[in-house]
Write a protein that holds these residues in place. Structure first.
Motif, PDB file in Angstrom:
ATOM      1  N   GLU A 127      11.200  -1.568 -11.977  1.00  0.00           N
ATOM      2  CA  GLU A 127      10.593  -1.392 -13.210  1.00  0.00           C
ATOM      3  C   GLU A 127       9.366  -0.398 -13.221  1.00  0.00           C
ATOM      4  OE1 GLU A 127      11.612  -2.766 -16.086  1.00  0.00           O
ATOM      5  OE2 GLU A 127      13.118  -3.885 -15.212  1.00  0.00           O
ATOM      6  N   MET A 128       8.807  -0.403 -12.105  1.00  0.00           N
ATOM      7  CA  MET A 128       7.867   0.786 -11.811  1.00  0.00           C
ATOM      8  C   MET A 128       8.729   2.239 -11.586  1.00  0.00           C
ATOM      9  SD  MET A 128       5.729  -1.097  -9.041  1.00  0.00           S
ATOM     10  CE  MET A 128       5.134   0.272  -8.086  1.00  0.00           C
ATOM     11  N   GLY A 129       9.941   2.152 -11.032  1.00  0.00           N
ATOM     12  CA  GLY A 129      10.591   3.249 -10.970  1.00  0.00           C
ATOM     13  C   GLY A 129      11.056   3.622 -12.393  1.00  0.00           C
ATOM     14  N   LYS A 130      11.492   3.002 -13.136  1.00  0.00           N
ATOM     15  CA  LYS A 130      12.052   3.082 -14.510  1.00  0.00           C
ATOM     16  C   LYS A 130      10.627   3.735 -15.359  1.00  0.00           C
ATOM     17  CE  LYS A 130      13.889   0.972 -18.676  1.00  0.00           C
ATOM     18  NZ  LYS A 130      14.155  -0.412 -19.414  1.00  0.00           N
ATOM     19  N   TYR A 131       9.490   3.157 -14.955  1.00  0.00           N
ATOM     20  CA  TYR A 131       8.244   3.661 -15.781  1.00  0.00           C
ATOM     21  C   TYR A 131       7.981   4.988 -15.349  1.00  0.00           C
ATOM     22  CZ  TYR A 131       3.488   3.942 -17.227  1.00  0.00           C
ATOM     23  OH  TYR A 131       2.293   4.311 -18.017  1.00  0.00           O
ATOM     24  N   LEU A 132       8.267   5.392 -14.309  1.00  0.00           N
ATOM     25  CA  LEU A 132       8.152   6.787 -13.529  1.00  0.00           C
ATOM     26  C   LEU A 132       8.874   7.773 -14.082  1.00  0.00           C
ATOM     27  CD1 LEU A 132       6.960   6.477  -9.821  1.00  0.00           C
ATOM     28  CD2 LEU A 132       5.436   6.878 -12.115  1.00  0.00           C
ATOM     29  N   VAL A 133      10.395   7.265 -14.361  1.00  0.00           N
ATOM     30  CA  VAL A 133      11.422   8.155 -14.983  1.00  0.00           C
ATOM     31  C   VAL A 133      10.756   8.572 -16.267  1.00  0.00           C
ATOM     32  CG1 VAL A 133      13.525   8.253 -15.950  1.00  0.00           C
ATOM     33  CG2 VAL A 133      13.241   7.233 -13.669  1.00  0.00           C
ATOM     34  N   GLU A 134      10.026   7.664 -16.979  1.00  0.00           N
ATOM     35  CA  GLU A 134       9.618   7.895 -18.732  1.00  0.00           C
ATOM     36  C   GLU A 134       8.313   8.450 -18.752  1.00  0.00           C
ATOM     37  OE1 GLU A 134      10.191   3.973 -20.104  1.00  0.00           O
ATOM     38  OE2 GLU A 134      12.191   3.986 -20.072  1.00  0.00           O
ATOM     39  N   HIS A 135       7.780   8.141 -17.665  1.00  0.00           N
ATOM     40  CA  HIS A 135       6.193   8.527 -17.755  1.00  0.00           C
ATOM     41  C   HIS A 135       5.371   9.274 -16.554  1.00  0.00           C
ATOM     42  CE1 HIS A 135       5.687   5.958 -21.591  1.00  0.00           C
ATOM     43  NE2 HIS A 135       6.308   5.110 -20.717  1.00  0.00           N
TER      44      HIS A 135
ATOM     45  N   ALA B 260       0.683  -1.225   0.135  1.00  0.00           N
ATOM     46  CA  ALA B 260      -0.055   0.078  -0.093  1.00  0.00           C
ATOM     47  C   ALA B 260       0.956   1.204  -0.166  1.00  0.00           C
ATOM     48  CB  ALA B 260      -0.797  -0.062   1.153  1.00  0.00           C
ATOM     49  N   THR B 261       1.712   1.333   0.826  1.00  0.00           N
ATOM     50  CA  THR B 261       2.738   2.544   1.036  1.00  0.00           C
ATOM     51  C   THR B 261       3.327   2.895  -0.529  1.00  0.00           C
ATOM     52  OG1 THR B 261       3.375   2.307   3.213  1.00  0.00           O
ATOM     53  CG2 THR B 261       4.983   3.355   1.878  1.00  0.00           C
ATOM     54  N   ILE B 262       4.212   1.498  -1.078  1.00  0.00           N
ATOM     55  CA  ILE B 262       4.610   1.888  -2.262  1.00  0.00           C
ATOM     56  C   ILE B 262       3.911   1.860  -3.406  1.00  0.00           C
ATOM     57  CG2 ILE B 262       6.311   0.657  -3.788  1.00  0.00           C
ATOM     58  CD1 ILE B 262       7.545   1.910  -1.281  1.00  0.00           C
ATOM     59  N   VAL B 263       2.831   1.107  -3.733  1.00  0.00           N
ATOM     60  CA  VAL B 263       1.847   1.012  -4.906  1.00  0.00           C
ATOM     61  C   VAL B 263       0.841   1.992  -4.885  1.00  0.00           C
ATOM     62  CG1 VAL B 263       0.722  -0.256  -6.471  1.00  0.00           C
ATOM     63  CG2 VAL B 263       2.672  -1.170  -5.046  1.00  0.00           C
ATOM     64  N   ASP B 264       0.040   1.908  -3.628  1.00  0.00           N
ATOM     65  CA  ASP B 264      -1.546   2.620  -3.635  1.00  0.00           C
ATOM     66  C   ASP B 264      -1.119   4.139  -3.302  1.00  0.00           C
ATOM     67  OD1 ASP B 264      -2.226   0.020  -4.034  1.00  0.00           O
ATOM     68  OD2 ASP B 264      -3.167  -0.225  -2.208  1.00  0.00           O
ATOM     69  N   MET B 265       0.013   4.341  -2.601  1.00  0.00           N
ATOM     70  CA  MET B 265       0.266   5.887  -2.287  1.00  0.00           C
ATOM     71  C   MET B 265       1.231   6.340  -2.970  1.00  0.00           C
ATOM     72  SD  MET B 265      -0.090   5.120   1.920  1.00  0.00           S
ATOM     73  CE  MET B 265      -1.452   3.974   2.345  1.00  0.00           C
ATOM     74  N   ASP B 266       2.493   6.057  -3.007  1.00  0.00           N
ATOM     75  CA  ASP B 266       3.428   6.513  -3.762  1.00  0.00           C
ATOM     76  C   ASP B 266       3.545   6.558  -5.119  1.00  0.00           C
ATOM     77  OD1 ASP B 266       6.495   8.065  -3.259  1.00  0.00           O
ATOM     78  OD2 ASP B 266       6.812   6.540  -4.763  1.00  0.00           O
ATOM     79  N   PHE B 267       3.442   5.312  -5.695  1.00  0.00           N
ATOM     80  CA  PHE B 267       3.300   5.442  -7.186  1.00  0.00           C
ATOM     81  C   PHE B 267       2.056   5.844  -7.751  1.00  0.00           C
ATOM     82  CE2 PHE B 267       2.274   2.418 -11.004  1.00  0.00           C
ATOM     83  CZ  PHE B 267       3.557   2.886 -11.774  1.00  0.00           C
TER      84      PHE B 267
END
Length: 360
Positions: free
Chosen positions: A179-187, A107-114
């Motif tokens: 991979e989620m972090g890489k996605y945020l760098v790009e999008h 929840a902390t990583i996905v539902d909140m920060d991501f």
């Protein structure tokens, strides 16, 4: 997935968009630990009693971790402090080399920060109608904080898209979150995202219960769709999480824990000491420094409320340099983090980049 539900209120009535906008009108503002210097108040609190004194000692221990050039620091997060206003605080710890690894709830990583990394927001509840009304408006509630469920479903879909783009094999949560972090760098649409900054700084993030979040919905859809199409799919390997985190502990040697809340993340990071011993590393050090901020009651014997002294009986932490702080973390973490930021002991810390050891 929740997006398969009809976007209708109770008896098939349409959502009242005006009412929803009214309830989601005041965004949560995340605290900026750089904008104020908490050192004077923390110093004063250290000379008081009760929780104030505990916070003063806990802050001192965290500063000891930062001053110890041999110490790798793990930020351990459970609960909803990210949604409540501490999200940028945690990001600054990564940005300024004040933590070297993270263990947290999904929840902390996905539902909140991501979630915020994709451009969505959390909102203060200006009023709290009955929760059936909130459900009819597709508003999710965390105490006095609101989340737009339709925005959260965008996270589900994005996780699905990331999974669809990757080689179908087993991934630790750390590898998938990278991979989620890489996605945020790009999008991504937010620079101060913990997931994004961790990717950029090679700070590994582990979520031992990763699918207990929006990641779970997206990954289930990925697997179901792949199975129907007769193609292979990726999996999250929880054993790899434990193995990788234990490998970091073995290589790191001296370690310190800054823990917010309890739950699975707390036990997961502490168990690395025992796991290393089982693997034959009899010289592995217990976690030298430990701070836990929690409101959990110790009287029921639950693991989440177990004290750091209790953890010492299991051979996990050092009893000499530890402090429990029984307080709501959102009210004391800004003081602790601001104090440590302004004392500046992080400025000449070595950069560990533990995430990079798995890229070889």
């Amino acid at each position: 997935m929740t997006d398969t539900l009809n976007k209708t209120a109770g008896a098939n009535a349409p959502i009242n968009d005006n009412r929803k906008a009214e309830l989601l009108s005041k965004q949560v503002k995340h605290i900026d630990i750089k904008s104020f210097d908490a050192r004077p108040i923390v110093d004063a609190m250290a000379d008081m009693s009760f929780t104030s004194r505990d916070l003063g000692r806990a802050t001192n221990i965290y500063n000891q971790m930062l001053a110890d050039k041999d110490c790798s620091i793990f930020l351990v997060i459970a609960g909803s402090t990210s949604a409540g206003g501490c999200m940028d605080l945690y990001a600054e710890l990564v940005r300024n080399n004040m933590v070297d690894g993270i263990v947290a709830t999904g929840a902390t990583i996905v539902d909140m920060d991501f979630f915020e990394g994709l451009g969505h927001k959390h909102y203060q509840a200006l009023e709290i109608p009955d929760d059936d009304t909130l459900r009819s408006l597709y508003i999710d509630r965390i105490y006095d904080t609101y989340i737009d469920e339709e925005a959260l479903q965008n996270v589900d879909h994005t996780i699905f898209e990331i999974a669809e783009s990757l080689e179908p094999r087993a991934y630790s949560s750390r590898a998938f979150i990278r991979e989620m972090g890489k996605y945020l760098v790009e999008h991504g649409k937010k620079d101060n995202s913990l997931v994004k900054l961790a990717y950029e700084h090679d700070v590994p993030i582990f979520c031992p219960a990763f699918v207990d979040s929006s990641a779970g919905f997206g990954l289930v859809k990925h697997q179901v769709d792949a199975a129907k199409a007769g193609r292979p799919y990726l999996m999250i390997d929880a054993v790899a999480d434990f193995r990788e985190l234990t490998e970091i502990k073995i290589q790191a040697g001296t370690t310190g824990l800054l823990m917010i809340g309890g739950g699975v993340p707390k036990n997961f990071i502490q168990d690395t000491v025992v796991c290393a011993e089982i693997l034959g590393h009899d010289d592995v050090q217990v976690h030298k420094y430990a701070v836990q901020i929690t409101v959990a009651d110790v009287r029921d014997g639950a693991c989440s409320s177990s004290t750091l002294q209790e953890a010492a009986s299991w051979g996990k932490v050092n009893t000499g340099i530890e402090q429990m702080v029984f307080a709501e973390a959102g009210s004391v973490m800004p003081l602790l983090a601001s104090d440590a930021y302004h004392r500046g002991l992080w400025k000449d810390r070595p950069v560990h980049r533990w995430g990079a050891i798995f890229d070889k």
